[in-house]
Enzyme design. Structure first.
Site, short mmCIF file in Angstrom:
data_model
loop_
_atom_site.label_atom_id
_atom_site.label_comp_id
_atom_site.label_asym_id
_atom_site.label_seq_id
_atom_site.Cartn_x
_atom_site.Cartn_y
_atom_site.Cartn_z
N ALA A 183 -21.35 87.50 14.50
CA ALA A 183 -22.70 86.97 14.69
C ALA A 183 -23.70 88.12 14.81
O ALA A 183 -23.46 89.08 15.53
CB ALA A 183 -22.75 86.11 15.94
N GLN A 184 -24.82 88.01 14.12
CA GLN A 184 -25.76 89.12 14.05
C GLN A 184 -27.04 88.87 14.85
O GLN A 184 -27.43 89.66 15.69
CB GLN A 184 -26.12 89.40 12.58
CG GLN A 184 -24.93 89.89 11.76
CD GLN A 184 -25.32 90.18 10.31
OE1 GLN A 184 -26.47 90.11 9.91
NE2 GLN A 184 -24.32 90.51 9.50
N GLY A 185 -27.70 87.76 14.60
CA GLY A 185 -29.07 87.58 15.07
C GLY A 185 -29.26 87.64 16.57
O GLY A 185 -30.16 88.30 17.06
N ARG A 199 -32.49 75.67 8.60
CA ARG A 199 -31.47 76.35 7.80
C ARG A 199 -30.91 75.47 6.68
O ARG A 199 -30.62 75.96 5.59
CB ARG A 199 -30.35 76.83 8.73
CG ARG A 199 -29.31 77.67 8.03
CD ARG A 199 -28.30 78.20 9.03
NE ARG A 199 -28.88 79.21 9.90
CZ ARG A 199 -28.22 79.80 10.89
NH1 ARG A 199 -26.98 79.46 11.14
NH2 ARG A 199 -28.81 80.71 11.64
#
Length: 296
Positions: free
Chosen positions: A43-45, A272
């Protein structure tokens, strides 16, 4: 004697639950070696929460409901929004290195949010950093027994109760684990699809195991897709974090035309599912979809 709670899966959900259950004893099945194989680490955000002075849980829930096209459980959305800020603060107190701007949180904006409310770590490293923090805490916790490399392959019991699980060890050994409480935290079902940004091994095993025992599976059609990933011929595909669009990246076709403005008022920051369908239509039509980060 209190029998331990069995937690199947060691991403953020499983690790956080194991810590929260203290002092109740916990047996934690990690699936892959602890820290490997979990989608959480990819997971990045960051973590969405109403942390800013001009934000609120009510507004966060409102944005969630608006993005859900009439399919959101309002009470669940509000409960989630009301609890999120405290969870982020607790993770930070545990050692998760969320970015700060002085005394304030450093927050990004992502799709369908009317405010910047994504608490981040080093721009796009939130998942890995939170996982590292939780793993350190879990390893130090006396109430947690870590079964490294063990995974649940079947649940015990019947439609009236789950009484534990059959687990398989890293060398193929089988063990029956009897317990009064079993928590499934084994990830999603992204690996069932032709292309995913999550570990390919995540194929809905927990849902299948629960269904075989008699559980009613609710809303299995809701699968989270990241609209933008790096087209490098890889599966799983490397994710291009949504935070890029939050910072100004735009979606264009092969001629440079920005196609999202005609589809939704929020353009690249539309919900999204809207962006994912638009990108799919662009690619299916041959016009292509590209993430232009030159102004981000």
């Amino acid at each position: 004697m209190t029998r331990p709670t069995l937690i199947c899966g060691a991403g953020i959900a499983g690790l956080w639950a194991a810590l929260k259950l203290a002092p109740r004893p916990v047996v934690l099945l990690t699936g892959a070696p602890l820290g490997e194989g979990a989608a959480s680490g990819w997971a990045q955000g960051g973590v969405s929460a109403a942390l800013a002075a001009d934000d609120s849980a009510a507004l966060h829930a409102h944005d969630t409901i608006a993005a859900g096209a009439g399919l959101v459980d309002r009470e669940a959305a509000l409960a989630l929004a009301e609890g999120a800020a405290a969870e982020v603060a607790e993770l930070a107190e545990l050692g998760a290195p969320f970015e700060r701007e002085g005394a304030d949180w450093s927050l990004s904006r992502e799709a369908a949010h009317s405010r910047p409310r994504v608490a981040r770590v080093k721009g796009d490293g939130a998942g890995a950093a939170i996982m590292a923090t939780l793993i350190e805490a879990v390893r130090a916790a006396d109430h947690i027994e870590i079964r490294d490399g063990w995974r649940a392959v079947s649940l015990l019991g019947d439609a009236s109760a789950c009484t534990g699980a059959i687990a398989q060890g890293p060398d193929g050994e089988i063990e029956t684990i009897d317990t009064d409480t079993t928590l499934l935290a084994m990830g999603g079902a992204g690996g069932l699809f032709a292309l995913t940004t999550t570990p390919a091994i995540a194929q809905g095993q927990a849902m299948a195991m629960a269904a075989r025992l008699g559980a009613v599976i609710r809303d299995p059609e809701f699968v989270q897709f990241h609209p933008t990933a790096l087209n490098a011929g890889l599966d799983p595909a490397p994710l291009c974090t949504e935070a890029l669009r939050g910072e100004g990246a735009i979606l264009v076709d092969q001629t440079g035309h920005r196609f999202m403005k005609a589809i939704h008022d929020d353009a690249e920051l539309a919900p999204r599912d809207v962006v994912a369908r638009a990108v799919h239509r662009q690619n299916a039509s041959g016009k292509g979809a590209f993430l232009d980060c030159r102004e981000a």
